[in-house]
Structure formats: structure tokens, C-alpha cells
Design a protein around this motif. Structure first.
Motif, PDB file in Angstrom:
ATOM      1  N   THR A  40     -42.514  22.904 -29.387  1.00 28.50           N
ATOM      2  CA  THR A  40     -42.366  21.696 -30.215  1.00 28.50           C
ATOM      3  C   THR A  40     -43.140  21.848 -31.657  1.00 28.50           C
ATOM      4  N   PRO A  41     -42.589  22.614 -32.544  1.00 29.62           N
ATOM      5  CA  PRO A  41     -43.232  22.691 -33.849  1.00 29.62           C
ATOM      6  C   PRO A  41     -43.227  21.444 -34.675  1.00 29.62           C
ATOM      7  N   VAL A  42     -42.365  20.586 -34.388  1.00 29.98           N
ATOM      8  CA  VAL A  42     -42.472  19.394 -35.356  1.00 29.98           C
ATOM      9  C   VAL A  42     -42.487  17.982 -34.264  1.00 29.98           C
ATOM     10  N   ALA A  43     -43.556  17.228 -34.447  1.00 29.41           N
ATOM     11  CA  ALA A  43     -43.656  16.277 -33.577  1.00 29.41           C
ATOM     12  C   ALA A  43     -43.925  15.098 -34.300  1.00 29.41           C
ATOM     13  N   GLU A  44     -43.243  14.242 -34.709  1.00 29.19           N
ATOM     14  CA  GLU A  44     -43.531  12.773 -35.704  1.00 29.19           C
ATOM     15  C   GLU A  44     -43.108  11.538 -34.938  1.00 29.19           C
ATOM     16  N   MET A  45     -44.226  10.883 -34.542  1.00 28.35           N
ATOM     17  CA  MET A  45     -43.870   9.675 -33.562  1.00 28.35           C
ATOM     18  C   MET A  45     -44.853   8.565 -34.422  1.00 28.35           C
ATOM     19  N   ASP A  46     -44.096   7.563 -34.868  1.00 27.12           N
ATOM     20  CA  ASP A  46     -44.671   6.439 -35.598  1.00 27.12           C
ATOM     21  C   ASP A  46     -44.737   5.496 -34.452  1.00 27.12           C
ATOM     22  N   GLN A  58     -38.216  24.318 -30.271  1.00 24.33           N
ATOM     23  CA  GLN A  58     -37.576  25.940 -30.563  1.00 24.33           C
ATOM     24  C   GLN A  58     -37.581  26.779 -29.541  1.00 24.33           C
ATOM     25  N   SER A  59     -36.752  27.525 -29.311  1.00 27.50           N
ATOM     26  CA  SER A  59     -36.704  28.570 -28.336  1.00 27.50           C
ATOM     27  C   SER A  59     -37.776  29.824 -28.896  1.00 27.50           C
ATOM     28  N   PRO A  60     -37.889  30.552 -27.582  1.00 26.41           N
ATOM     29  CA  PRO A  60     -38.669  31.591 -27.892  1.00 26.41           C
ATOM     30  C   PRO A  60     -38.370  32.671 -28.947  1.00 26.41           C
ATOM     31  N   GLU A  61     -37.098  32.501 -29.120  1.00 23.40           N
ATOM     32  CA  GLU A  61     -36.231  33.606 -30.208  1.00 23.40           C
ATOM     33  C   GLU A  61     -36.201  32.940 -31.650  1.00 23.40           C
ATOM     34  N   GLY A  62     -36.806  31.792 -31.809  1.00 22.91           N
ATOM     35  CA  GLY A  62     -36.867  30.945 -32.886  1.00 22.91           C
ATOM     36  C   GLY A  62     -35.745  30.125 -33.381  1.00 22.91           C
ATOM     37  N   GLU A  63     -34.839  29.838 -32.470  1.00 21.33           N
ATOM     38  CA  GLU A  63     -33.795  29.060 -32.762  1.00 21.33           C
ATOM     39  C   GLU A  63     -34.199  27.721 -32.666  1.00 21.33           C
ATOM     40  N   GLN A  64     -33.880  26.735 -33.703  1.00 24.04           N
ATOM     41  CA  GLN A  64     -34.487  25.313 -33.665  1.00 24.04           C
ATOM     42  C   GLN A  64     -33.330  24.306 -33.499  1.00 24.04           C
ATOM     43  N   HIS A  65     -33.878  23.312 -32.653  1.00 23.81           N
ATOM     44  CA  HIS A  65     -32.954  22.054 -32.746  1.00 23.81           C
ATOM     45  C   HIS A  65     -33.402  20.864 -33.016  1.00 23.81           C
ATOM     46  N   PRO A  66     -33.243  20.524 -34.236  1.00 22.77           N
ATOM     47  CA  PRO A  66     -34.045  19.195 -34.844  1.00 22.77           C
ATOM     48  C   PRO A  66     -33.595  17.946 -34.247  1.00 22.77           C
ATOM     49  N   TYR A  67     -34.457  16.756 -33.836  1.00 25.50           N
ATOM     50  CA  TYR A  67     -33.918  15.794 -33.239  1.00 25.50           C
ATOM     51  C   TYR A  67     -34.401  14.822 -34.152  1.00 25.50           C
ATOM     52  N   LYS A  68     -33.880  13.842 -34.738  1.00 27.02           N
ATOM     53  CA  LYS A  68     -34.486  12.796 -35.661  1.00 27.02           C
ATOM     54  C   LYS A  68     -33.989  11.418 -35.174  1.00 27.02           C
ATOM     55  N   GLY A  84     -31.804   8.354 -31.114  1.00 27.88           N
ATOM     56  CA  GLY A  84     -31.288   9.231 -32.224  1.00 27.88           C
ATOM     57  C   GLY A  84     -30.050   8.717 -32.625  1.00 27.88           C
ATOM     58  N   ALA A  85     -29.734   7.370 -32.154  1.00 32.49           N
ATOM     59  CA  ALA A  85     -28.441   6.827 -32.820  1.00 32.49           C
ATOM     60  C   ALA A  85     -28.753   6.358 -34.404  1.00 32.49           C
ATOM     61  N   MET A  86     -30.062   6.275 -34.773  1.00 32.84           N
ATOM     62  CA  MET A  86     -30.624   5.824 -35.785  1.00 32.84           C
ATOM     63  C   MET A  86     -31.529   6.505 -36.151  1.00 32.84           C
ATOM     64  N   THR A  87     -32.059   6.789 -37.679  1.00 28.82           N
ATOM     65  CA  THR A  87     -33.123   7.208 -37.847  1.00 28.82           C
ATOM     66  C   THR A  87     -34.115   6.364 -38.787  1.00 28.82           C
ATOM     67  N   GLU A  88     -35.407   6.739 -39.049  1.00 31.08           N
ATOM     68  CA  GLU A  88     -36.152   5.764 -39.804  1.00 31.08           C
ATOM     69  C   GLU A  88     -35.539   5.025 -40.725  1.00 31.08           C
ATOM     70  N   GLY A  89     -35.854   3.775 -40.802  1.00 31.36           N
ATOM     71  CA  GLY A  89     -35.240   2.848 -41.748  1.00 31.36           C
ATOM     72  C   GLY A  89     -33.940   2.224 -41.250  1.00 31.36           C
ATOM     73  N   TRP A  90     -33.820   2.389 -40.102  1.00 31.60           N
ATOM     74  CA  TRP A  90     -32.371   1.804 -39.240  1.00 31.60           C
ATOM     75  C   TRP A  90     -31.003   2.458 -39.950  1.00 31.60           C
ATOM     76  N   VAL A  91     -31.303   3.578 -40.126  1.00 29.53           N
ATOM     77  CA  VAL A  91     -29.937   4.359 -40.866  1.00 29.53           C
ATOM     78  C   VAL A  91     -29.180   4.839 -39.623  1.00 29.53           C
ATOM     79  N   PRO A  92     -28.078   4.504 -39.440  1.00 34.62           N
ATOM     80  CA  PRO A  92     -26.987   5.005 -38.215  1.00 34.62           C
ATOM     81  C   PRO A  92     -26.938   6.263 -38.536  1.00 34.62           C
ATOM     82  N   GLN A  93     -26.641   7.336 -37.602  1.00 28.85           N
ATOM     83  CA  GLN A  93     -26.349   8.544 -37.606  1.00 28.85           C
ATOM     84  C   GLN A  93     -25.501   9.097 -36.498  1.00 28.85           C
ATOM     85  N   ALA A  94     -24.369   9.781 -37.012  1.00 29.69           N
ATOM     86  CA  ALA A  94     -23.470  10.394 -36.018  1.00 29.69           C
ATOM     87  C   ALA A  94     -23.907  11.154 -35.046  1.00 29.69           C
ATOM     88  N   GLY A  95     -23.515  11.406 -33.723  1.00 29.30           N
ATOM     89  CA  GLY A  95     -24.120  12.316 -32.643  1.00 29.30           C
ATOM     90  C   GLY A  95     -23.277  12.305 -31.488  1.00 29.30           C
TER      91      GLY A  95
END
Length: 153
Positions: A40-46, A58-68, A84-95
Motif C-alpha cells: 500500500t504505497p499510498v494511505a491517506e486517511m483523514d 500495488q502488486s509485486p510486479e508494480g501494477e497499481q490500483h488507486p482507490y479514492k 468510494g462512491a464519493m471523494t473528498e468534498g462529497w464529490v460523487p464518482q462513478a464506479g
């Protein structure tokens, strides 16, 4: 198994106080958030309602899967709810795999009953998440969290 429609869950008894489990959960997510050998190279939890809940797996091969995502509710040392249905600031996002994540930390027999839940909008999304290996993946993550918390207790 849950009585909530479209919910998947994993439960673990952890031999550490809810405060210790919460501390590891919130302060050391890069060490437990995804099943090894992934990282988990990025972990941002407010830790406030409306804050970021962003992770990159991140996979051992370097493949990354970001989750916001965004934090919906916080009760320190007892509960964190995010989506993950929304991002910071209550912005809806498709998924195609949106769900509400709920992590609870309840005192039990001198330790903690940790339960992590994924509540989906419909059966199709829950079935897809289950088929992706929900129990194995989130179970491994719960085991990693438990090992870290028990070592710190």
C-alpha cells in the motif's frame, strides 16, 4: 454472514484493546491494508467526516490500483465508515464496485471484536466483490491488522 442485504463481512477477535487496534488501524495502514505480497504505497486517511480515504494497492510486479473515497463517520476507537462512491468534498464518482465500508472495534473479553463490512447497493455488486475473493483478501488483511495490534499490546 450478515442480515443486511448485500453485505459482506469479516470478523476477528484481536487480543488487544480497541484503542490499540484503532491506533494500528489509523496510524499504520501501509502495513496491513492489503494482502501481502501486495503493498500500500499510498494511505491517506483523514479522521473526520468528509475527509479523504485514499489508498493505492500495488502488486509485486508494480501494477497499481488507486482507490479514492471519503470518510462518512468516525467514532474514535469504535467505528470508521467510508465509501468510494464519493471523494473528498462529497464529490460523487462513478464506479462499478462502489460500496460503504464499515470497520468496528468493540470490546470483548479483554480484547477487541473487529468487524469489517462492505455494504453494496445491489446483489450483483456484492456477488462480484465476493467472486473477486472478498473473504480471502479482507480476511488476510484482518489477520495482518490483528498481528500488528497484538504485537503492540
Amino acid at each position: 454472514m450478515s442480515d443486511i442485504p448485500h453485505e459482506l463481512s469479516v470478523s476477528r477477535f484481536i487480543k488487544a484493546s480497541p484503542e490499540t487496534v484503532w491506533k494500528v488501524f489509523t496510524q499504520r495502514p501501509t502495513e496491513w491494508f492489503c494482502p501481502k505480497p501486495w503493498t500500500t504505497p499510498v494511505a491517506e486517511m483523514d479522521l473526520f467526516s468528509g475527509g479523504r480515504f485514499n489508498f493505492t494497492l500495488q502488486s509485486p510486479e508494480g501494477e497499481q490500483h488507486p482507490y479514492k473515497g471519503v470518510v462518512l463517520e468516525i467514532v474514535p476507537a469504535r467505528k470508521l465508515v467510508a465509501t468510494g462512491a464519493m471523494t473528498e468534498g462529497w464529490v460523487p464518482q462513478a464506479g462499478d464496485l462502489s460500496f460503504v465500508r464499515m470497520d468496528t472495534f468493540e470490546p470483548e473479553n479483554g480484547g477487541t471484536r473487529y468487524v469489517t463490512r462492505a455494504r453494496h447497493w445491489n446483489a450483483e455488486a456484492a456477488d462480484k466483490h465476493k467472486a473477486m475473493g472478498f473473504e480471502q483478501g479482507w480476511g488476510a488483511v484482518a489477520d495482518q491488522l490483528a498481528a500488528l495490534a497484538e504485537a503492540e499490546a
